[in-house]
Design a protein around this motif. Sequence first.
Motif, PDB file in Angstrom:
ATOM      1  N   TYR A   1       0.841  -1.184   0.000  1.00 13.67           N
ATOM      2  CA  TYR A   1       0.000   0.000   0.000  1.00 13.67           C
ATOM      3  C   TYR A   1       0.885   1.246   0.000  1.00 13.67           C
ATOM      4  N   CYS A   2       0.243   2.345  -0.414  1.00 16.52           N
ATOM      5  CA  CYS A   2       0.918   3.645  -0.428  1.00 16.52           C
ATOM      6  C   CYS A   2      -0.128   4.717  -0.122  1.00 16.52           C
ATOM      7  N   ASN A   3       0.249   5.625   0.750  1.00 16.39           N
ATOM      8  CA  ASN A   3      -0.679   6.672   1.173  1.00 16.39           C
ATOM      9  C   ASN A   3      -0.172   8.034   0.698  1.00 16.39           C
ATOM     10  N   ALA A   4      -1.113   8.852   0.159  1.00 18.78           N
ATOM     11  CA  ALA A   4      -0.766  10.203  -0.293  1.00 18.78           C
ATOM     12  C   ALA A   4      -1.663  11.207   0.424  1.00 18.78           C
ATOM     13  N   GLY A   5      -1.309  11.494   1.687  1.00 21.37           N
ATOM     14  CA  GLY A   5      -2.027  12.507   2.453  1.00 21.37           C
ATOM     15  C   GLY A   5      -3.425  12.117   2.888  1.00 21.37           C
ATOM     16  N   HIS A   6      -3.776  10.840   2.827  1.00 24.22           N
ATOM     17  CA  HIS A   6      -5.133  10.408   3.159  1.00 24.22           C
ATOM     18  C   HIS A   6      -5.187   9.855   4.578  1.00 24.22           C
ATOM     19  N   GLU A   7      -6.431   9.659   5.083  1.00 25.41           N
ATOM     20  CA  GLU A   7      -6.635   9.052   6.397  1.00 25.41           C
ATOM     21  C   GLU A   7      -6.140   7.607   6.373  1.00 25.41           C
ATOM     22  N   SER A   8      -5.463   7.184   7.427  1.00 31.02           N
ATOM     23  CA  SER A   8      -4.975   5.802   7.480  1.00 31.02           C
ATOM     24  C   SER A   8      -6.135   4.851   7.737  1.00 31.02           C
TER      25      SER A   8
ATOM     26  N   ILE B   1      -9.461  -4.616  11.243  1.00 29.14           N
ATOM     27  CA  ILE B   1     -10.352  -5.207  12.233  1.00 29.14           C
ATOM     28  C   ILE B   1     -10.127  -6.712  12.257  1.00 29.14           C
ATOM     29  N   HIS B   2      -9.469  -7.169  13.295  1.00 30.02           N
ATOM     30  CA  HIS B   2      -9.236  -8.607  13.481  1.00 30.02           C
ATOM     31  C   HIS B   2      -9.088  -8.863  14.985  1.00 30.02           C
ATOM     32  N   GLN B   3     -10.163  -9.341  15.571  1.00 34.61           N
ATOM     33  CA  GLN B   3     -10.241  -9.539  17.018  1.00 34.61           C
ATOM     34  C   GLN B   3     -10.246  -8.198  17.773  1.00 34.61           C
ATOM     35  N   GLU B   4      -9.592  -7.196  17.240  1.00 35.98           N
ATOM     36  CA  GLU B   4      -9.599  -5.859  17.815  1.00 35.98           C
ATOM     37  C   GLU B   4      -9.368  -4.838  16.714  1.00 35.98           C
ATOM     38  N   LEU B   5      -9.640  -3.569  17.001  1.00 33.82           N
ATOM     39  CA  LEU B   5      -9.438  -2.495  16.036  1.00 33.82           C
ATOM     40  C   LEU B   5      -8.004  -2.002  16.124  1.00 33.82           C
ATOM     41  N   LYS B   6      -7.379  -1.863  14.972  1.00 34.18           N
ATOM     42  CA  LYS B   6      -6.005  -1.395  14.921  1.00 34.18           C
ATOM     43  C   LYS B   6      -5.829  -0.525  13.684  1.00 34.18           C
ATOM     44  N   ARG B   7      -5.278   0.680  13.887  1.00 38.31           N
ATOM     45  CA  ARG B   7      -5.067   1.580  12.759  1.00 38.31           C
ATOM     46  C   ARG B   7      -3.794   1.183  12.022  1.00 38.31           C
ATOM     47  N   LEU B   8      -3.879   1.096  10.713  1.00 39.00           N
ATOM     48  CA  LEU B   8      -2.734   0.718   9.880  1.00 39.00           C
ATOM     49  C   LEU B   8      -1.702   1.847   9.886  1.00 39.00           C
ATOM     50  N   THR B   9      -0.449   1.497  10.158  1.00 37.64           N
ATOM     51  CA  THR B   9       0.633   2.489  10.182  1.00 37.64           C
ATOM     52  C   THR B   9       0.998   2.879   8.752  1.00 37.64           C
ATOM     53  N   VAL B  10       0.934   4.167   8.432  1.00 41.87           N
ATOM     54  CA  VAL B  10       1.218   4.630   7.077  1.00 41.87           C
ATOM     55  C   VAL B  10       2.107   5.867   7.135  1.00 41.87           C
ATOM     56  N   LYS B  11       2.879   6.063   6.080  1.00 43.98           N
ATOM     57  CA  LYS B  11       3.599   7.319   5.895  1.00 43.98           C
ATOM     58  C   LYS B  11       2.618   8.329   5.303  1.00 43.98           C
ATOM     59  N   PRO B  12       2.554   9.540   5.852  1.00 50.68           N
ATOM     60  CA  PRO B  12       1.525  10.478   5.378  1.00 50.68           C
ATOM     61  C   PRO B  12       1.735  10.914   3.930  1.00 50.68           C
TER      62      PRO B  12
ATOM     63  N   GLN C   1      -9.647 -13.643   7.900  1.00 45.93           N
ATOM     64  CA  GLN C   1     -10.781 -13.120   8.667  1.00 45.93           C
ATOM     65  C   GLN C   1     -10.503 -11.699   9.180  1.00 45.93           C
ATOM     66  N   THR C   2      -9.765 -10.935   8.366  1.00 51.92           N
ATOM     67  CA  THR C   2      -9.458  -9.535   8.691  1.00 51.92           C
ATOM     68  C   THR C   2     -10.234  -8.616   7.759  1.00 51.92           C
ATOM     69  N   THR C   3     -10.775  -7.545   8.312  1.00 51.08           N
ATOM     70  CA  THR C   3     -11.501  -6.547   7.518  1.00 51.08           C
ATOM     71  C   THR C   3     -10.699  -5.259   7.507  1.00 51.08           C
ATOM     72  N   LEU C   4     -10.493  -4.706   6.322  1.00 52.54           N
ATOM     73  CA  LEU C   4      -9.798  -3.433   6.142  1.00 52.54           C
ATOM     74  C   LEU C   4     -10.851  -2.369   5.844  1.00 52.54           C
ATOM     75  N   PHE C   5     -10.886  -1.332   6.681  1.00 52.34           N
ATOM     76  CA  PHE C   5     -11.891  -0.286   6.534  1.00 52.34           C
ATOM     77  C   PHE C   5     -11.211   1.016   6.128  1.00 52.34           C
ATOM     78  N   LEU C   6     -11.682   1.612   4.994  1.00 54.46           N
ATOM     79  CA  LEU C   6     -11.149   2.868   4.473  1.00 54.46           C
ATOM     80  C   LEU C   6     -12.276   3.892   4.396  1.00 54.46           C
ATOM     81  N   TYR C   7     -11.910   5.187   4.525  1.00 53.20           N
ATOM     82  CA  TYR C   7     -12.928   6.223   4.569  1.00 53.20           C
ATOM     83  C   TYR C   7     -12.303   7.566   4.195  1.00 53.20           C
ATOM     84  N   THR C   8     -13.174   8.539   3.936  1.00 50.81           N
ATOM     85  CA  THR C   8     -12.725   9.923   3.716  1.00 50.81           C
ATOM     86  C   THR C   8     -13.108  10.760   4.934  1.00 50.81           C
ATOM     87  N   ASP C   9     -12.561  11.999   5.005  1.00 55.67           N
ATOM     88  CA  ASP C   9     -12.793  12.821   6.199  1.00 55.67           C
ATOM     89  C   ASP C   9     -14.230  13.313   6.315  1.00 55.67           C
TER      90      ASP C   9
END
Length: 646
Positions: A524-531, A535-546, A568-576
């Motif tokens: 993955y690659c992030n360009a100024g977006h929300e990380s 979701i797998h047993q608990e919620l964890k924010r994916l570490t990204v370079k801004p 059994q992992t869910t990746l959740f993405l969203y906008t601000d």
Amino acid sequence: MWITITLLIVMFVITCVISILVKRGMTVEAEKRYQEAVERTNESIGRLLSNVEVGVINNVHDIEETLHEPEGLKIVQKELLERNPDIYGCGVAFIADYYAHEGRLYEPYMKRGENGQMVFKEIGDDSHNYLNEDWFAQPLETGKPYWSQPYYDDAGAEAVVCSYLYPIKNSEGKKVGVIGVDLRLDVLSDMLEKLDDEMDDRHLLWNGYQDIPDKYRTYSFIIGRDGTYITHRDSNRILKSNFYEDALKTLDKGDDDIVTNQKQGKSGHKQMVFEGVECVAYYAPLRSTGWSMVIMVPSKSLYGPGNLLVAVLAMLTLLTLVGIYLLYHRGIAQMTQPLSHFAFSATEIAKGNFNVPLPAIKTEDEIGMLHDSFEHMQQSLRQYVEDLKVTTASKAAIEHELQLASGIQMSMLPKNFPPFPERQDIDVYGLLIPAKAVGGDLFDFYIRDEKLFFCVGDVSGKGVPAALVMTVTKHLFRAVSSEVTMPGQIITKMNTFMSESNDNAMFVTVFIGVLDLPTGVLYYCNAGHESPILIHQELKRLTVKPNFPVGLMPELVYEEEKVEIAPQTTLFLYTDGLTEAENSQQEQFGKLGMEATLQQAFTGGLSDPQSLVNSLREAVKTFMGDADQKDDLTLLAISYKNHNNN
């Protein structure tokens, strides 16, 4: 007629309101005056008591210096009385056998005589055994001065006094006696009598400048810590009656509240019935004594001037209103006659007949001005209707085009869910709700070579310009990712293209991911977006370079990151538009609200992408209530189930 009657009613109501306000203002002023009188008298009594205390404190050292010579006490006592005219008498009581040659009890006492001379006597004997008296024992026990309760001193002062007691020590620091100075209570009575006379002088107005009956006179008194009358206009009550007991005997609850507040050392005022007369009682504690001062003001004296003024004002107003009605009824009727013609014309204009004739007005008064205004309104309305027809037609065409553009834009987004029904290893669900007809958010995904390519983006700005940039961004993602696999390279090429043709300085925050379905490795690659959130047993924010958003600088090179995702992992993405959604109080939904909703949905068993997205959509909708949506809202959930496509 109706205009005149309405005017009369309005004026009468206004007059009534003014009368009420005047009465209230006078009442408030009177209450303020009495409260100030209480405070002023309290300060005067406080200064009197303070002068007594200071006089004692200033002479304690001299008395302690003369303890070795009893005769020297007389000189100090005389000087204390001469320097402090408020003090009536001064005595010094010593512990038993302190001066053996003077006897077991020794208390030299000096007071002021009738002609101003000083009278001295020694009052310590068996008939005046002070050793067990509170006024003597308490200062020796606590080592602190205090004011005694009022009492009749038959040994020394031979008058009703209250005493300020102060412990004295010898050269070794041992407490050996008490100095007590007496203050005659008739001094306080004189101060309160002067206050009562001053207040009564102000009440002569309501009674026609005649003498006020005794039952309606103001009177003040002081009560002790236990409610005993210290001063009172009825001298038979002093030290013999109790205000607290008198209050308990009445059915009125006002005096009960006063008793409670006085015992707590509070000040204020309260309406009550006392001794058969409706009164307002103003009360306040006296400094350092535990006593309270009370001013009883009969309600008739307090509110009499206000009632009289209101009655006079009401009568004058009534006469004035009748005069206005008789004098101007005829004139108003004649002046307002043309208004009926204008009313007819206004009705016709409201129906769309802008050419209706107006009544002829020859005068240049307000009616003439109204005629000119109506005529100008007719011309303006005719022109306005013509302009409105053109504007409405143009607006309808624009709205139709925006609806078509919205349909085209939404058709470019994935809309078939589940998108891969034949696969058991991946499930995706996305949702985009624009704030206007068209928006600047985007999401897309597809599978190539057993890899899921997906992106979520947010274009700066809103409306048509953002929608055009969104379209370009989505197509660039598809075109570049069809040839390039790694997310860093995809975003780098997209940035190069968009930066070179970005004359309007618009940019896009975007997150691009490539999920290897057989291995579960996410590039993955992030360009100024929300990380995103894992979701797998608990919620964890994916570490990204801004990183910088796409479209700002063409020379930027983006590097991808990777992480292995467990089955059994869910990746959740969203906008601000999700976290910055606001309710009517301008409170934001926030990341905490988002994470709490995800946690609740996941804990409740809603782990599939569509359930997660819908739960967030409902939560945001409930949070916003009637508030308008200010930003585009995009939600994308990707559920990775296992490493094999079964």
